[in-house]
Design a protein around this motif. Structure first.
Motif, short mmCIF file in Angstrom:
data_model
loop_
_atom_site.label_atom_id
_atom_site.label_comp_id
_atom_site.label_asym_id
_atom_site.label_seq_id
_atom_site.Cartn_x
_atom_site.Cartn_y
_atom_site.Cartn_z
N PRO A 259 1.03 -1.35 0.17
CA PRO A 259 -0.17 0.08 -0.06
C PRO A 259 0.45 1.56 -0.09
O PRO A 259 2.16 1.09 -0.10
CB PRO A 259 -1.17 -0.66 1.29
N THR A 260 0.52 2.13 0.25
CA THR A 260 1.16 3.20 -0.09
C THR A 260 1.75 3.81 -1.16
O THR A 260 1.91 2.34 -2.47
CB THR A 260 1.79 4.04 1.02
N ALA A 261 2.62 4.97 -1.33
CA ALA A 261 3.29 5.59 -2.63
C ALA A 261 4.55 5.07 -2.11
O ALA A 261 5.82 4.22 -3.68
CB ALA A 261 3.59 7.46 -2.30
N ARG A 262 4.81 4.18 -1.56
CA ARG A 262 6.19 2.96 -1.90
C ARG A 262 6.06 1.92 -2.87
O ARG A 262 6.57 1.65 -2.63
CB ARG A 262 5.78 2.24 0.31
N ARG A 263 4.94 1.88 -2.94
CA ARG A 263 4.95 0.61 -3.62
C ARG A 263 5.72 1.22 -5.59
O ARG A 263 6.18 -0.03 -6.37
CB ARG A 263 3.88 -0.45 -4.56
N PHE A 264 5.58 2.83 -5.25
CA PHE A 264 6.80 2.79 -6.07
C PHE A 264 8.83 3.58 -6.32
O PHE A 264 8.29 3.91 -7.61
CB PHE A 264 5.79 4.25 -6.98
N ASP A 265 8.84 3.07 -5.32
CA ASP A 265 9.74 3.23 -5.09
C ASP A 265 10.57 2.84 -5.88
O ASP A 265 10.61 1.89 -6.31
CB ASP A 265 10.29 3.03 -4.04
N MET A 266 12.09 3.31 -6.52
CA MET A 266 13.16 2.63 -7.45
C MET A 266 13.02 1.21 -7.45
O MET A 266 13.26 1.14 -6.23
CB MET A 266 13.42 4.26 -7.76
N GLY A 267 13.77 0.40 -8.42
CA GLY A 267 14.50 -0.54 -7.82
C GLY A 267 16.10 -0.08 -7.25
O GLY A 267 16.20 1.16 -7.82
N GLU A 268 16.76 0.00 -6.75
CA GLU A 268 18.01 -0.92 -6.26
C GLU A 268 17.36 1.01 -4.68
O GLU A 268 18.73 1.65 -4.66
CB GLU A 268 18.78 -0.08 -6.79
N ARG A 269 16.77 0.97 -4.23
CA ARG A 269 16.57 2.63 -3.75
C ARG A 269 17.13 2.59 -2.40
O ARG A 269 17.86 3.56 -2.07
CB ARG A 269 14.71 2.85 -2.67
N ASP A 270 18.08 1.09 -1.38
CA ASP A 270 18.15 1.43 -1.21
C ASP A 270 20.15 1.79 -1.04
O ASP A 270 20.79 1.77 -0.52
CB ASP A 270 18.54 0.18 -0.27
N HIS A 271 20.11 3.17 -1.64
CA HIS A 271 21.52 3.74 -2.15
C HIS A 271 21.12 4.69 -0.85
O HIS A 271 21.93 6.39 -0.97
CB HIS A 271 21.13 4.27 -2.95
N PHE A 272 22.31 3.70 0.42
CA PHE A 272 22.39 4.72 1.47
C PHE A 272 23.32 5.56 1.37
O PHE A 272 23.35 6.90 2.21
CB PHE A 272 22.04 3.69 3.11
N VAL A 273 24.10 5.84 0.70
CA VAL A 273 24.89 6.90 0.35
C VAL A 273 24.13 7.94 -0.38
O VAL A 273 24.36 9.25 0.55
CB VAL A 273 26.30 6.31 -0.38
N GLY A 274 23.65 7.42 -1.23
CA GLY A 274 23.75 8.97 -1.77
C GLY A 274 21.94 9.66 -1.04
O GLY A 274 21.33 10.65 -0.27
N LEU A 275 21.48 8.17 -0.74
CA LEU A 275 19.62 8.87 0.05
C LEU A 275 20.49 9.79 1.11
O LEU A 275 19.81 10.68 1.97
CB LEU A 275 19.04 7.89 0.83
N GLU A 276 21.30 9.35 2.02
CA GLU A 276 21.63 10.23 3.65
C GLU A 276 22.30 11.33 3.21
O GLU A 276 22.41 12.87 3.90
CB GLU A 276 23.40 9.26 4.12
N MET A 277 23.01 11.74 2.25
CA MET A 277 23.27 13.01 1.58
C MET A 277 21.88 13.86 1.59
O MET A 277 22.04 14.78 1.81
CB MET A 277 24.26 13.22 0.45
#
Length: 387
Positions: A259-277
């Motif tokens: 459920p929710t917009a999380r289903r539309f997250d891109m593949g390999e979303r767990d890019h913690f380097v870029g996302l932490e930045m």
């Protein structure tokens, strides 16, 4: 007024960098977040397996806060064009309807619809640049025009090339009255202006992190109104389903969509380097607030206006442009080599559609404005002599 934040960046005193609309410098804390993330990836056996998920949600929440959204209504994606592709898959304009775009808008909110139009049987209508510079009135006129029904307007909240402003509240209201949808490319607005999705109620709103919100390339966010969250994602991912869990058997236990917009997250979303930045930059922006940022940038562009007008620059009406972007027109065209000449003076702006786009941010101060004006005058005199 928000004080200059130059001390949070690595910008030499003799550099007048007024090109945030192209890409921003990274704050020192965002650089450190990147270094820390790379260090973690270097020693993966030391990484808490739950860390990527925490970072994803931190970034999602920070992005949502900038636009007045709930975190669950925001998808983590890679780019604006990716977000428009998601919207194009979820929202199918009926055959015979019109999709509104505006002339010379950035390619991202336009090309997806041009690519889909022939097969799906709708028309893409381009609203022409208004002679008086009032894009909001031009869009309202196009929406009200009789003819084929409008299915969606896919537009930026301001013109990327010159900062000309579009009033999203007025345009959204006009579209709602016609039963039409709204996609907003908020690349140049999120974090800088009031784009509260609860008030404006767009169907989709998208922005990246590498420009105004002080983050890296390759990270972006997509707000999807709840009325569209039952669509099929662009990519098919395990985390987009309810029961694809790598620590359990059966692995593919429940393939219904999350459920929710999380289903539309891109593949390999767990890019913690870029996302932490990205999260660090987004949180910095939120700590200052769009009103204080806008006030500072408006002061800086007003100072630029004064100095450039004295040099004979052709400038837009202040009421019709965003507070953080100023565009200079050249009646006889921009002189050859003008951008390079400015850069040699350590004054940085961008050529866009024959204009000079100048875009300060929180790291700029009055001295930068005065340095830029002086460099502009010298380069203009040099171009006149060369001609």
């Amino acid at each position: 007024m928000l004080a200059c934040q130059r001390h949070l960046f690595d910008i030499p005193r003799d550099v007048a960098y007024l090109n945030a609309a192209a890409w921003s410098p990274l704050p020192l804390s965002v650089q450190e977040a990147g270094r820390m993330g790379v260090g973690r990836k270097t020693r993966p056996w030391e990484v808490d397996p739950a860390l990527p998920g925490r970072v994803v949600e931190r970034a999602r929440g920070a992005a949502a806060a900038l636009i007045g959204a709930e975190a669950q209504d925001v998808a983590v994606i890679s780019s604006v064009s990716y977000g428009v592709a998601v919207a194009g898959k979820i929202f199918a304009p009926p055959a015979g309807s019109r999709v509104l775009v505006f002339e010379d808008d950035h390619s991202s909110p336009v090309l997806e619809w041009l690519a889909r139009a022939p097969a799906q049987g709708f028309a893409v209508e381009t609203v022409k640049r208004p002679a008086d510079g009032d894009w909001t009135a031009a869009m309202e006129e196009a929406i009200a025009r009789p003819g084929a029904p409008i299915s969606i307007a896919s537009i930026s909240n301001l013109h990327w090339a010159d900062g000309a402003l579009l009033d999203m509240d007025r345009i959204a209201a006009a579209l709602r009255a016609k039963g039409a949808a709204l996609l907003v490319d908020a690349t140049h607005g999120a974090g800088m202006m009031d784009l509260d999705v609860k008030r404006i109620d767009p169907d989709f709103l998208i922005f990246p992190t590498y420009k105004w919100v002080l983050g890296p390339y390759g990270r972006a966010f997509l707000y999807i109104a709840r009325r569209h969250q039952d669509g099929v994602p662009l990519e098919q991912t395990g985390f987009g389903r309810k029961g694809v869990l790598n620590d359990r058997s059966p692995y593919l236990s429940d393939l219904s969509y999350a459920p929710t917009a999380r289903r539309f997250d891109m593949g390999e979303r767990d890019h913690f380097v870029g996302l932490e930045m990205a999260a660090e930059g987004l949180e910095l922006m939120a700590s200052w607030g769009h009103a204080a940022i806008g006030e500072r940038c408006a002061m800086l562009t007003a100072r630029l206006e004064e100095g450039l007008a004295a040099s004979g620059a052709v400038l837009p009406r202040r009421a019709l442009r965003a507070p953080h972007i100023l565009s200079v027109s050249f009646p006889k065209g921009m002189p050859a080599g003008f951008i390079e000449a400015l850069a040699a003076e350590k004054a940085f702006a961008a050529p866009r559609l024959g204009r000079l786009r100048i875009s300060p941010h929180v790291y700029n101060d009055e001295e930068d404005m005065d340095r830029f004006v002086a460099a502009y005058e010298r380069c203009l005199r040099g171009a006149a002599v060369a001609a």
